[in-house]
Scaffold this active site. Structure first.
Site, PDB file in Angstrom:
ATOM      1  N   ASN A  85       1.064  -6.233   5.217  1.00 14.20           N
ATOM      2  CA  ASN A  85       0.314  -6.838   4.099  1.00 14.20           C
ATOM      3  C   ASN A  85       1.056  -8.007   3.447  1.00 14.20           C
ATOM      4  O   ASN A  85       0.424  -8.923   2.920  1.00 14.20           O
ATOM      5  CB  ASN A  85      -0.067  -5.770   3.075  1.00 14.20           C
ATOM      6  CG  ASN A  85      -1.166  -4.846   3.610  1.00 14.20           C
ATOM      7  OD1 ASN A  85      -1.730  -5.100   4.671  1.00 14.20           O
ATOM      8  ND2 ASN A  85      -1.473  -3.785   2.874  1.00 14.20           N
ATOM      9  N   GLY A 104     -14.148  -5.202   3.904  1.00 19.91           N
ATOM     10  CA  GLY A 104     -13.482  -3.903   3.879  1.00 19.91           C
ATOM     11  C   GLY A 104     -14.128  -2.937   2.890  1.00 19.91           C
ATOM     12  O   GLY A 104     -15.130  -3.250   2.241  1.00 19.91           O
ATOM     13  N   ILE A 120     -13.087  -1.722  -0.067  1.00 19.92           N
ATOM     14  CA  ILE A 120     -13.121  -2.205  -1.455  1.00 19.92           C
ATOM     15  C   ILE A 120     -13.972  -3.463  -1.533  1.00 19.92           C
ATOM     16  O   ILE A 120     -14.821  -3.604  -2.427  1.00 19.92           O
ATOM     17  CB  ILE A 120     -11.698  -2.512  -1.965  1.00 19.92           C
ATOM     18  CG1 ILE A 120     -10.858  -1.243  -1.986  1.00 19.92           C
ATOM     19  CG2 ILE A 120     -11.752  -3.147  -3.369  1.00 19.92           C
ATOM     20  CD1 ILE A 120      -9.371  -1.486  -2.180  1.00 19.92           C
ATOM     21  N   HIS A 146       2.429  -0.042  -9.775  1.00 18.34           N
ATOM     22  CA  HIS A 146       1.326   0.727  -9.182  1.00 18.34           C
ATOM     23  C   HIS A 146       1.813   1.474  -7.939  1.00 18.34           C
ATOM     24  O   HIS A 146       1.456   1.140  -6.818  1.00 18.34           O
ATOM     25  CB  HIS A 146       0.153  -0.213  -8.838  1.00 18.34           C
ATOM     26  CG  HIS A 146      -0.957   0.511  -8.127  1.00 18.34           C
ATOM     27  ND1 HIS A 146      -1.749   1.458  -8.755  1.00 18.34           N
ATOM     28  CD2 HIS A 146      -1.397   0.475  -6.837  1.00 18.34           C
ATOM     29  CE1 HIS A 146      -2.611   1.956  -7.899  1.00 18.34           C
ATOM     30  NE2 HIS A 146      -2.409   1.380  -6.715  1.00 18.34           N
ATOM     31  N   ILE A 154      -5.226  -7.011  -5.240  1.00 21.47           N
ATOM     32  CA  ILE A 154      -5.495  -5.563  -5.143  1.00 21.47           C
ATOM     33  C   ILE A 154      -4.629  -4.949  -4.037  1.00 21.47           C
ATOM     34  O   ILE A 154      -4.175  -3.805  -4.153  1.00 21.47           O
ATOM     35  CB  ILE A 154      -6.989  -5.320  -4.815  1.00 21.47           C
ATOM     36  CG1 ILE A 154      -7.881  -5.790  -5.976  1.00 21.47           C
ATOM     37  CG2 ILE A 154      -7.248  -3.848  -4.516  1.00 21.47           C
ATOM     38  CD1 ILE A 154      -9.385  -5.718  -5.685  1.00 21.47           C
ATOM     39  N   ASP A 183      -5.209   2.929 -12.314  1.00 19.54           N
ATOM     40  CA  ASP A 183      -4.364   3.941 -12.961  1.00 19.54           C
ATOM     41  C   ASP A 183      -4.885   4.239 -14.370  1.00 19.54           C
ATOM     42  O   ASP A 183      -4.847   5.387 -14.838  1.00 19.54           O
ATOM     43  CB  ASP A 183      -2.910   3.448 -13.023  1.00 19.54           C
ATOM     44  CG  ASP A 183      -2.388   3.104 -11.639  1.00 19.54           C
ATOM     45  OD1 ASP A 183      -2.678   3.868 -10.705  1.00 19.54           O
ATOM     46  OD2 ASP A 183      -1.721   2.071 -11.484  1.00 19.54           O
TER      47      ASP A 183
HETATM   48  N1  LIG Z   1      -4.447  -1.935  -6.423  1.00 19.87           N
HETATM   49  C1  LIG Z   1      -4.982  -0.748  -6.233  1.00 19.87           C
HETATM   50  O1  LIG Z   1      -5.091   0.049  -7.163  1.00 19.87           O
HETATM   51  C2  LIG Z   1      -5.546  -0.380  -4.889  1.00 19.87           C
HETATM   52  C3  LIG Z   1      -6.462   0.685  -4.781  1.00 19.87           C
HETATM   53  C4  LIG Z   1      -6.971   0.988  -3.552  1.00 19.87           C
HETATM   54  C5  LIG Z   1      -6.594   0.285  -2.397  1.00 19.87           C
HETATM   55  N2  LIG Z   1      -5.708  -0.742  -2.547  1.00 19.87           N
HETATM   56  C6  LIG Z   1      -5.302  -1.541  -1.374  1.00 19.87           C
HETATM   57  O2  LIG Z   1      -6.329  -2.496  -1.065  1.00 19.87           O
HETATM   58  C7  LIG Z   1      -6.217  -2.889   0.308  1.00 19.87           C
HETATM   59  C8  LIG Z   1      -7.590  -2.845   0.976  1.00 19.87           C
HETATM   60  O3  LIG Z   1      -8.075  -1.542   1.050  1.00 19.87           O
HETATM   61  P1  LIG Z   1      -9.463  -1.205   1.786  1.00 19.87           P
HETATM   62  O4  LIG Z   1      -9.662   0.264   1.693  1.00 19.87           O
HETATM   63  O5  LIG Z   1     -10.526  -2.114   1.330  1.00 19.87           O
HETATM   64  O6  LIG Z   1      -9.069  -1.586   3.307  1.00 19.87           O
HETATM   65  P2  LIG Z   1     -10.040  -1.965   4.511  1.00 19.87           P
HETATM   66  O7  LIG Z   1      -9.257  -1.838   5.762  1.00 19.87           O
HETATM   67  O8  LIG Z   1     -11.317  -1.204   4.410  1.00 19.87           O
HETATM   68  O9  LIG Z   1     -10.385  -3.505   4.241  1.00 19.87           O
HETATM   69  C9  LIG Z   1      -9.453  -4.510   4.344  1.00 19.87           C
HETATM   70  C10 LIG Z   1     -10.172  -5.764   4.789  1.00 19.87           C
HETATM   71  O10 LIG Z   1      -9.240  -6.837   4.792  1.00 19.87           O
HETATM   72  C11 LIG Z   1      -9.574  -7.674   5.894  1.00 19.87           C
HETATM   73  N3  LIG Z   1      -8.451  -8.550   6.204  1.00 19.87           N
HETATM   74  C12 LIG Z   1      -7.290  -8.283   6.827  1.00 19.87           C
HETATM   75  N4  LIG Z   1      -6.521  -9.380   6.901  1.00 19.87           N
HETATM   76  C13 LIG Z   1      -7.200 -10.365   6.261  1.00 19.87           C
HETATM   77  C14 LIG Z   1      -6.939 -11.728   6.001  1.00 19.87           C
HETATM   78  N5  LIG Z   1      -5.801 -12.320   6.397  1.00 19.87           N
HETATM   79  N6  LIG Z   1      -7.866 -12.434   5.322  1.00 19.87           N
HETATM   80  C15 LIG Z   1      -9.025 -11.864   4.939  1.00 19.87           C
HETATM   81  N7  LIG Z   1      -9.334 -10.576   5.173  1.00 19.87           N
HETATM   82  C16 LIG Z   1      -8.429  -9.842   5.831  1.00 19.87           C
HETATM   83  C17 LIG Z   1      -9.946  -6.701   7.008  1.00 19.87           C
HETATM   84  O11 LIG Z   1     -10.677  -7.339   8.039  1.00 19.87           O
HETATM   85  C18 LIG Z   1     -10.758  -5.686   6.214  1.00 19.87           C
HETATM   86  O12 LIG Z   1     -12.139  -6.020   6.200  1.00 19.87           O
HETATM   87  C19 LIG Z   1      -5.192  -1.940   0.925  1.00 19.87           C
HETATM   88  O13 LIG Z   1      -3.946  -2.593   1.029  1.00 19.87           O
HETATM   89  C20 LIG Z   1      -5.113  -0.796  -0.075  1.00 19.87           C
HETATM   90  O14 LIG Z   1      -3.870  -0.129  -0.042  1.00 19.87           O
HETATM   91  C21 LIG Z   1      -5.180  -1.075  -3.754  1.00 19.87           C
HETATM   92  O1  LIG Z   2      -3.138   5.145  -2.832  1.00 25.77           O
HETATM   93  C1  LIG Z   2      -3.402   4.133  -2.206  1.00 25.77           C
HETATM   94  O2  LIG Z   2      -2.827   3.819  -1.163  1.00 25.77           O
HETATM   95  C2  LIG Z   2      -4.510   3.240  -2.701  1.00 25.77           C
HETATM   96  C3  LIG Z   2      -4.403   2.877  -4.150  1.00 25.77           C
HETATM   97  O3  LIG Z   2      -3.194   2.272  -4.453  1.00 25.77           O
HETATM   98  C4  LIG Z   2      -4.678   4.026  -5.079  1.00 25.77           C
HETATM   99  O4  LIG Z   2      -3.945   4.198  -6.067  1.00 25.77           O
HETATM  100  O5  LIG Z   2      -5.662   4.754  -4.845  1.00 25.77           O
END
Ligand SMILES: NC(=O)c1ccc[n+]([C@@H]2O[C@H](COP(=O)([O-])OP(=O)(O)OC[C@H]3O[C@@H](n4cnc5c(N)ncnc54)[C@H](O)[C@@H]3O)[C@@H](O)[C@H]2O)c1
Ligand SMILES: O=C(O)C[C@H](O)C(=O)O
Length: 371
Positions: free
Chosen positions: A117, A24, A26, A212, A142, A180
């Site tokens: 999720n 994905g 990230i 968060h 994450i 953050d």
């Molecule tokens: N904690 C934070 O501060 C923060 C910041 C940004 C994004 N996020 C979260 O991180 C997550 C990922 O974001 P992204 O932009 O990389 O999304 P993305 O859709 O680009 O990537 C997600 C990946 O997860 C894979 N996936 C789905 N189910 C799976 C499983 N069971 N096992 C293994 N892989 C699996 C998908 O195939 C995909 O490649 C989202 O939930 C987003 O909200 C959190």
């Molecule tokens: O905002 C989102 O959904 C992704 C992440 O949690 C962020 O803070 O950027």
């Protein structure tokens, strides 16, 4: 699949970092940072090595991404897996980082991601339970909503362990809220330079506690002198910007997901801390993570903050400075609670706690009702 490249090292000398969801936005950026940078933490004369183990359900993409990464000329061993091969990905893992799951689109809240999720995190928790050594592995979540998914993992482990606490895994599950802190630092520097006309090559550190998501994100600008020169309306704007920084990126990406590059940077900073700990470069690390506070905290706290402390502890999960050793969270540092200003104490914290409790409850109920 699966694939393994140049891995001749003895497993006991190997630190294994797994990224689940590595194909994905990230996952790809974080894997690039790990493949190109993490070996700098290895001492110059060492028999230790670092293995990067990538997994995604999307076989085609992970295969392409990992093959590409595997050509990079750094001394990081790589292996990658898809589908049912998660067992081999997780075997002997020291650190499991999880960016697997759906990101937001404009108009969605992080809570709108919960149903899909939570199922993904529950499934991955089962895999970690089956294939990892629970007495050593660190798990860094994450995926959103962090406020609910860390409880999903915590309560699923409780269910699977059926009363056994000897692995101590509950002390080694963390939600990453570092983005953050990264945002608070960046935004404060910019406002400070605008207000004073002074340019600085340093970055200010602002502790951000709580959770968060929106008002559960509690940036403590009172704890950094740079904010003391700013007028109140600028400070209020800064607080809002940190709380809703994620929305800024979601809106700018216009349907193509949420923050990936800044998140990969934030996650990389966290992983570095844990690698330093496992390598023995540090006996203990101090960092702010979203984790359970129940059952193990010491209480190095003055009288004044006692009431605040009780409110936070009753919430059960909270991001706050903590010292972590190889066994997991060792102590929670409540000292900064003594120094909050009136606005942080009387307005921001109560709002944060009310919303956070609901998010945590959703995670708990999800596991209890899906047993
Ligand atoms: N904690 C934070 O501060 C923060 C910041 C940004 C994004 N996020 C979260 O991180 C997550 C990922 O974001 P992204 O932009 O990389 O999304 P993305 O859709 O680009 O990537 C997600 C990946 O997860 C894979 N996936 C789905 N189910 C799976 C499983 N069971 N096992 C293994 N892989 C699996 C998908 O195939 C995909 O490649 C989202 O939930 C987003 O909200 C959190
Ligand atoms: O905002 C989102 O959904 C992704 C992440 O949690 C962020 O803070 O950027």
């Amino acid at each position: 699949m699966p694939h393994q490249i140049t891995d001749n090292s003895n497993p006991s000398e190997q630190i294994k970092i797994c990224v689940l969801g590595a194909a994905g936005g990230i996952g790809q950026s974080l894997s690039l940072l790990l493949k190109t940078q993490i070996h700098y933490l290895l001492p110059s004369h060492t028999n230790k090595s670092i293995n990067l183990s990538l997994y995604d359900i999307n076989e085609e993409v992970i295969n392409g991404v990992a093959t590409d990464l595997s050509h990079i000329d750094t001394p990081i061993n790589m292996s990658w897996y898809a589908g049912h091969s998660i067992d081999r990905c997780l075997q002997d893992a020291n650190i499991v980082v999880i960016p697997a799951g759906m990101p937001r689109k404009p108009g969605m809240t992080r809570d709108d991601l919960f149903n899909i999720n939570a199922g993904i995190i529950k499934g991955l928790t089962d895999s970690i339970y089956q294939h990892c050594d629970l007495s050593k592995v660190f798990v860094l979540v994450i995926s959103n909503p962090v406020n609910s998914l860390v409880p999903v993992m915590h309560y699923r482990f409780k269910q699977l362990l059926n009363g056994k606490t000897d692995t101590g895994i509950e002390r080694r599950i963390f939600g990453i809220t570092k983005l953050d802190i990264v945002r608070a630092s960046t935004f404060l520097k910019s406002e400070y330079e605008t207000a004073t006309g002074q340019i600085s090559s340093n970055m200010p550190f602002v502790p951000v506690i709580g959770g968060h998501s929106g008002e559960t994100i509690l940036p403590l600008f009172s704890q950094n002198n740079w904010s003391h020169v700013l007028p109140n309306e600028v400070l209020q704007h800064l607080i809002y910007r940190v709380q809703y920084g994620g929305d800024e990126v979601v809106k700018a990406k216009n349907g193509k997901g949420s923050a990936t590059l800044s998140m990969a940077h934030a996650a990389f900073k966290c992983v570095q801390d844990f690698v330093n700990l496992i390598l023995g470069n540090a006996h203990e690390i101090d960092s702010i993570n979203f984790a359970t506070l129940r059952d193990f905290q010491e209480r190095p706290i003055t009288q004044g903050a006692e009431k605040l402390l009780n409110r936070i502890e009753n919430t059960a999960f909270f991001a706050i400075p903590m010292s972590i050793n190889l066994q997991g969270t060792n102590s929670v540092n409540y000292n900064l609670l003594n120094n909050l200003n009136a606005h942080e104490t009387n307005e921001l914290l109560p709002l944060c706690l009310t919303k956070l409790k609901k998010n945590i409850e959703s995670g708990k109920v999800f596991i209890e009702s899906s047993a």
